[in-house]
Motif scaffolding. Structure first.
Motif, PDB file in Angstrom:
ATOM      1  N   ASN A 131      18.713  45.151 133.184  1.00  0.00           N
ATOM      2  CA  ASN A 131      17.487  44.470 133.616  1.00  0.00           C
ATOM      3  C   ASN A 131      17.806  43.383 134.643  1.00  0.00           C
ATOM      4  O   ASN A 131      17.090  43.216 135.635  1.00  0.00           O
ATOM      5  CB  ASN A 131      16.770  43.834 132.426  1.00  0.00           C
ATOM      6  N   ALA A 132      18.888  42.621 134.381  1.00  0.00           N
ATOM      7  CA  ALA A 132      19.265  41.546 135.314  1.00  0.00           C
ATOM      8  C   ALA A 132      19.556  42.133 136.699  1.00  0.00           C
ATOM      9  O   ALA A 132      19.270  41.496 137.719  1.00  0.00           O
ATOM     10  CB  ALA A 132      20.477  40.788 134.773  1.00  0.00           C
ATOM     11  N   TYR A 165      15.948  43.721 138.049  1.00  0.00           N
ATOM     12  CA  TYR A 165      14.977  42.696 138.446  1.00  0.00           C
ATOM     13  C   TYR A 165      15.650  41.539 139.185  1.00  0.00           C
ATOM     14  O   TYR A 165      15.093  40.453 139.285  1.00  0.00           O
ATOM     15  CB  TYR A 165      14.191  42.211 137.218  1.00  0.00           C
ATOM     16  N   ILE A 191      13.733  37.997 140.167  1.00  0.00           N
ATOM     17  CA  ILE A 191      12.312  37.750 140.460  1.00  0.00           C
ATOM     18  C   ILE A 191      11.598  36.972 139.354  1.00  0.00           C
ATOM     19  O   ILE A 191      10.511  36.451 139.562  1.00  0.00           O
ATOM     20  CB  ILE A 191      11.574  39.079 140.715  1.00  0.00           C
ATOM     21  N   GLY A 192      12.185  36.908 138.170  1.00  0.00           N
ATOM     22  CA  GLY A 192      11.545  36.172 137.077  1.00  0.00           C
ATOM     23  C   GLY A 192      10.317  36.902 136.550  1.00  0.00           C
ATOM     24  O   GLY A 192       9.984  38.004 137.011  1.00  0.00           O
ATOM     25  N   VAL A 216       6.876  40.551 126.542  1.00  0.00           N
ATOM     26  CA  VAL A 216       8.006  41.332 127.066  1.00  0.00           C
ATOM     27  C   VAL A 216       8.785  42.089 125.995  1.00  0.00           C
ATOM     28  O   VAL A 216       9.330  43.148 126.278  1.00  0.00           O
ATOM     29  CB  VAL A 216       9.009  40.494 127.906  1.00  0.00           C
ATOM     30  N   GLN A 246       5.528  47.429 127.144  1.00  0.00           N
ATOM     31  CA  GLN A 246       4.975  46.338 127.956  1.00  0.00           C
ATOM     32  C   GLN A 246       5.941  46.109 129.104  1.00  0.00           C
ATOM     33  O   GLN A 246       7.112  45.829 128.891  1.00  0.00           O
ATOM     34  CB  GLN A 246       4.831  45.058 127.124  1.00  0.00           C
ATOM     35  N   ALA A 299       5.382  43.849 131.652  1.00  0.00           N
ATOM     36  CA  ALA A 299       5.222  42.493 132.205  1.00  0.00           C
ATOM     37  C   ALA A 299       4.936  42.482 133.712  1.00  0.00           C
ATOM     38  O   ALA A 299       5.579  41.768 134.471  1.00  0.00           O
ATOM     39  CB  ALA A 299       6.460  41.662 131.886  1.00  0.00           C
ATOM     40  N   GLY A 350      13.142  49.084 126.467  1.00  0.00           N
ATOM     41  CA  GLY A 350      14.474  48.520 126.284  1.00  0.00           C
ATOM     42  C   GLY A 350      14.484  47.213 125.500  1.00  0.00           C
ATOM     43  O   GLY A 350      15.253  47.058 124.540  1.00  0.00           O
ATOM     44  N   LEU A 351      13.630  46.287 125.877  1.00  0.00           N
ATOM     45  CA  LEU A 351      13.639  44.985 125.193  1.00  0.00           C
ATOM     46  C   LEU A 351      13.134  45.111 123.758  1.00  0.00           C
ATOM     47  O   LEU A 351      13.610  44.417 122.857  1.00  0.00           O
ATOM     48  CB  LEU A 351      12.807  43.961 125.971  1.00  0.00           C
ATOM     49  N   SER A 405      15.805  34.604 135.321  1.00  0.00           N
ATOM     50  CA  SER A 405      15.581  34.726 133.871  1.00  0.00           C
ATOM     51  C   SER A 405      16.903  34.611 133.127  1.00  0.00           C
ATOM     52  O   SER A 405      17.974  34.825 133.689  1.00  0.00           O
ATOM     53  CB  SER A 405      14.984  36.092 133.529  1.00  0.00           C
TER      54      SER A 405
HETATM   55  P1  ADP Z   1      11.801  48.173 131.470  1.00  0.00           P
HETATM   56  O1  ADP Z   1      12.214  49.560 131.174  1.00  0.00           O
HETATM   57  O2  ADP Z   1      10.451  48.071 132.057  1.00  0.00           O
HETATM   58  O3  ADP Z   1      12.817  47.402 132.199  1.00  0.00           O
HETATM   59  P2  ADP Z   1      12.256  46.392 129.225  1.00  0.00           P
HETATM   60  O4  ADP Z   1      11.719  46.476 127.867  1.00  0.00           O
HETATM   61  O5  ADP Z   1      13.714  46.357 129.414  1.00  0.00           O
HETATM   62  O6  ADP Z   1      11.586  47.567 130.011  1.00  0.00           O
HETATM   63  O7  ADP Z   1      11.643  45.097 129.883  1.00  0.00           O
HETATM   64  C1  ADP Z   1      10.257  44.827 129.775  1.00  0.00           C
HETATM   65  C2  ADP Z   1       9.762  44.068 130.973  1.00  0.00           C
HETATM   66  O8  ADP Z   1      10.297  42.763 130.959  1.00  0.00           O
HETATM   67  C3  ADP Z   1      10.185  44.650 132.260  1.00  0.00           C
HETATM   68  O9  ADP Z   1       9.311  45.664 132.688  1.00  0.00           O
HETATM   69  C4  ADP Z   1      10.155  43.448 133.198  1.00  0.00           C
HETATM   70  O10 ADP Z   1       8.854  43.219 133.665  1.00  0.00           O
HETATM   71  C5  ADP Z   1      10.510  42.319 132.300  1.00  0.00           C
HETATM   72  N1  ADP Z   1      11.938  41.946 132.421  1.00  0.00           N
HETATM   73  C6  ADP Z   1      12.928  42.268 131.583  1.00  0.00           C
HETATM   74  N2  ADP Z   1      14.088  41.719 131.995  1.00  0.00           N
HETATM   75  C7  ADP Z   1      13.817  41.024 133.120  1.00  0.00           C
HETATM   76  C8  ADP Z   1      14.598  40.213 134.020  1.00  0.00           C
HETATM   77  N3  ADP Z   1      15.905  40.025 133.821  1.00  0.00           N
HETATM   78  N4  ADP Z   1      13.954  39.641 135.047  1.00  0.00           N
HETATM   79  C9  ADP Z   1      12.642  39.834 135.240  1.00  0.00           C
HETATM   80  N5  ADP Z   1      11.869  40.585 134.439  1.00  0.00           N
HETATM   81  C10 ADP Z   1      12.440  41.161 133.392  1.00  0.00           C
END
Ligand code: ADP
Length: 677
Positions: A427-428, A431, A458-459, A468, A473, A475, A488-489, A513
């Motif tokens: 994710n890091a 994003y 991008i935050g 999140v 979701q 975000a 993932g989260l 983030s």
């Molecule tokens: P995804 O498969 O969409 O990455 P995750 O469950 O890993 O799903 O993350 C959920 C949402 O949280 C992402 O869609 C993104 O909007 C936000 N997100 C997660 N990690 C970050 C990050 N490091 N920086 C910015 N946004 C993040």
């Protein structure tokens, strides 16, 4: 004549009060009349009357009680002290009494009334006794004002009434037993529940008598016990009441009996109808069971669906790759581009299927977590290595930041811990912004280790932040160009919780983030009672010392901490060679090639599990007889049926106990001093 004092101060001051009492023959003229003085000291009002009812003597209390001035009662008729409406009957009673006089003590007979001089009536209690003075029959009357007593009796009755009506209005059955275990009071509900079929009044009966009679009369359903059992159980609860006793009435109500001792040694008993509660619980249990069944069915469905989806997807991905690499009839640039899209879409779909399945399995409680000490720096380095290529493609620098020297090991399921870090790390990168940095750090917080993945990407929009960690979701990224599933989260959070940890994050839109996971710190201390190998074996063990046959042990384990521990442990076995394999796939090949004396098999491995590997070994003639010792976290032993059928020589739990392991090894190796193949 000077006025007589109203009260005597002491016996030294003789009373010179008017009296018509005959002087006893024995008494000297002028001597103080002892008899009269005795009457004066009585706490009650005392009158002495003759047969005609004339008052011959009245003490001070009598004058005060009837509110007569001093010396004005003597000489009047006693009927004058009775309310006028009762006077005629009083005169008759008096004559009857005079005809057959006897001692009549206080408290016998009816409540009578006196009348004060001013006319006020008041209740009195009177005792009468005939006395004979110089041959004359006289009567003395002790009179007591019982206004106050009647008032407090009335008040007591009122309070008792209040208590009874309160007890009566209690919804459950209520009873009070005194310290002799006799029923003092109960409400009608108690009477109905316990005494339904019993004749007569329950009050006054002992608990034992009551409950035995009640149970033998069939007031309660015995379910699967005898009447005596129930009597015994209830008596035991009554004698030393704690908690509650649950019984069933003959008509099928579920009852909860709660008894408690009172301060004065009695017992308060209550019985509550909990039929609704029991029914409700039963309904809840049914609902839970069917929800669990539904959830299991959903997982089953997802598992089979994912298999069904994967098979054609593998064909799509496989053939797309073949097309891409076809040297004989190479694709045109346009076709290459299209196949690229097919591959890309297919891979995304595959990830989605895997994630959905993983989440479904976690939610259905189907994921087995095998906690063990995991080396932190090593794991972070492994994750970084895996993600480096992805980071490079995205133009992001991956870094390992500060690692607290105390944060050496944490307790987690290694594979699942890595999965969380991979998730945060990818994710890091996803994003992040080209030219940016993403870094891993670790520090100890109390009894936990916090692993943080920070980025300057991008935050996240503050409005989207609360969701999140929820499944699906994204975000704000739903419509964006960055691919993802939004699972993932959610998986990371649930996994962390399964490992006694938790997750968190902070994010500033446009700045970056920080996502973290807290997991229990592993305190590396030699567990009590664990001895070194030489201590455990003794110096004359068959396994130590240079002479004798040599042995080979293959240890299949992916966790470097565990490998280091085993190497350390077996270093004392001079004739034993330890070979390690990081995966089951490599392990089985190694066993096939080296044919060791013993295999130590970790169960929870990435890819092929220890169960599958052991089954494979058992299926080949050349490896079938090699004993496999399974090593796993205690949590997995719950899968007892699977363990029993897996064909292990022994199943040991982690952390490995040196004594236990060396005993098994000695038993195995010395029994078969076969040189390895
Ligand atoms: P995804 O498969 O969409 O990455 P995750 O469950 O890993 O799903 O993350 C959920 C949402 O949280 C992402 O869609 C993104 O909007 C936000 N997100 C997660 N990690 C970050 C990050 N490091 N920086 C910015 N946004 C993040």
């Amino acid at each position: 004549m000077p006025p007589e004092p109203r009260h005597q101060d002491g016996p030294s001051e003789p009373a010179r009060r008017k009296s018509l009492l005959p002087r006893p023959a024995t008494q000297a003229e002028g001597a103080p009349d002892l008899f009269q003085r005795l009457l004066e000291t009585s706490p009650d009002a005392v009158l002495v009357v003759n047969e005609a009812g004339t008052i011959l003597f009245a003490n001070l209390q009598a004058e005060a009680l009837f509110e007569y001035p001093s010396d004005t009662l003597v000489g009047t008729n006693v009927d004058g002290l009775v309310p006028s409406r009762m006077r005629p009957s009083h005169a008759i009673h008096r004559q009857h009494y005079a005809a057959a006089p006897r001692l009549r003590p206080m408290g016998t007979g009816l409540t009578l009334f006196g009348q004060k001089r001013g006319g006020g009536e008041f209740p009195v209690e009177i005792s009468l006794s005939p006395i004979e003075v110089n041959g004359a029959l006289l009567f003395s009357a002790n009179i007591r004002d019982i206004t106050e007593r009647q008032r407090s009796e009335k008040e007591m009755r009122r309070m008792q009434g209040q208590l009874l009506s309160a007890v009566e209005s209690i919804q459950g059955a209520f009873a009070l037993f005194d310290n002799k275990d006799r029923l003092v009071l109960c409400n009608s509900s108690y009477r109905q529940v316990v005494g339904g079929a019993l004749p007569g009044d329950l009050v006054g009966r002992t608990f034992q008598d009551l409950i035995s009679a009640s149970i033998t009369s069939g007031a309660f359903s015995l379910v699967d016990r005898s009447a005596n059992d129930l009597i015994e159980a209830w008596t035991a609860h009554h004698t030393a009441p704690t908690g509650a006793l649950e019984v069933k009435s003959a008509s099928g109500q579920n009852l909860r009996v709660v008894e408690r001792q009172t301060a004065d040694g009695g017992v308060v008993a209550t019985i509550w109808d909990i039929t609704d509660e029991v029914t409700h619980e039963e309904e809840l249990r049914h609902a839970r069971l069917s929800a669990e069944a539904a959830s299991a069915a959903k997982t089953e469905f997802l598992a089979s669906m994912s298999h069904e989806l994967r098979t054609p997807l593998n064909a799509i991905l496989g053939f797309a790759q073949l097309l891409q690499r076809d040297k004989k009839t190479p694709l045109s640039a346009r076709q290459q581009d299209r196949v690229e899209h097919v591959l890309h879409g297919g891979e995304h779909l595959l990830r989605l299927i895997d994630d959905v399945l993983d989440l479904a399995r976690i939610e259905a409680g189907r994921v087995l977590i095998s906690p063990e000490p995991v080396a932190i720096s090593e794991t972070i380095a492994e994750v970084k290595d895996t993600l480096d290529a992805m980071a490079t493609r995205a133009g992001i620098r991956l870094a390992i930041g500060e690692i607290d020297p105390h944060a050496r090991e944490l307790v987690a399921d290694r594979t699942r811990f890595k999965q969380i870090l991979m998730n945060y790390g990818s994710n890091a990168i996803k994003y992040g912004r080209p030219g940016g940095t993403a870094s891993f750090s670790a520090r100890v917080v109390g009894h936990q280790v916090r692993i943080t993945v920070s980025d300057d990407g991008i935050g996240i929009d503050p409005a989207k932040q609360p969701s999140v960690f929820q499944p699906f979701q994204r975000a704000g990224q739903e419509t964006g160009a960055i691919e993802g599933t939004g699972i993932g989260l959610a998986i990371s959070k649930r996994l962390a919780e399964l490992m006694q940890g938790h997750v968190g994050f902070e994010s500033v839109e446009g700045v970056g983030s920080r996502f973290w996971v807290d997991l229990p710190l592993h305190v590396a201390a030699r567990p009590e009672g664990v001895r070194s190998v030489t201590e455990a074996l003794g110096s004359d063990s068959a396994l130590t010392g240079g002479a004798g046959p040599r042995y080979v042990i293959v240890y299949v384990e992916d966790n470097p901490s565990n490998i280091a521990f085993m190497e350390d442990l077996l270093a004392d076995f001079e004739r034993v060679e330890l070979i390690t394999a990081p995966t089951a796939e490599i392990g089985v090949e190694l066993v096939r090639a080296r044919r060791p004396n013993v295999v130590l098999m970790d169960i929870n491995l990435p890819g092929m599990s220890g169960f599958e590997a052991t089954q494979k070994l058992a299926s080949w003639p050349e490896t079938r007889d090699i004993p496999v010792i399974a090593l796993s976290a205690a949590a997995m032993i719950r899968d007892a049926a699977r363990v029993a059928g897996a064909g292990f020589y022994r199943y040991l739990t982690k952390p490995v106990k040196v004594d236990e392991l060396t005993a098994v090894l000695e038993e195995l190796l010395t029994a078969s001093p076969r040189e390895p193949g």
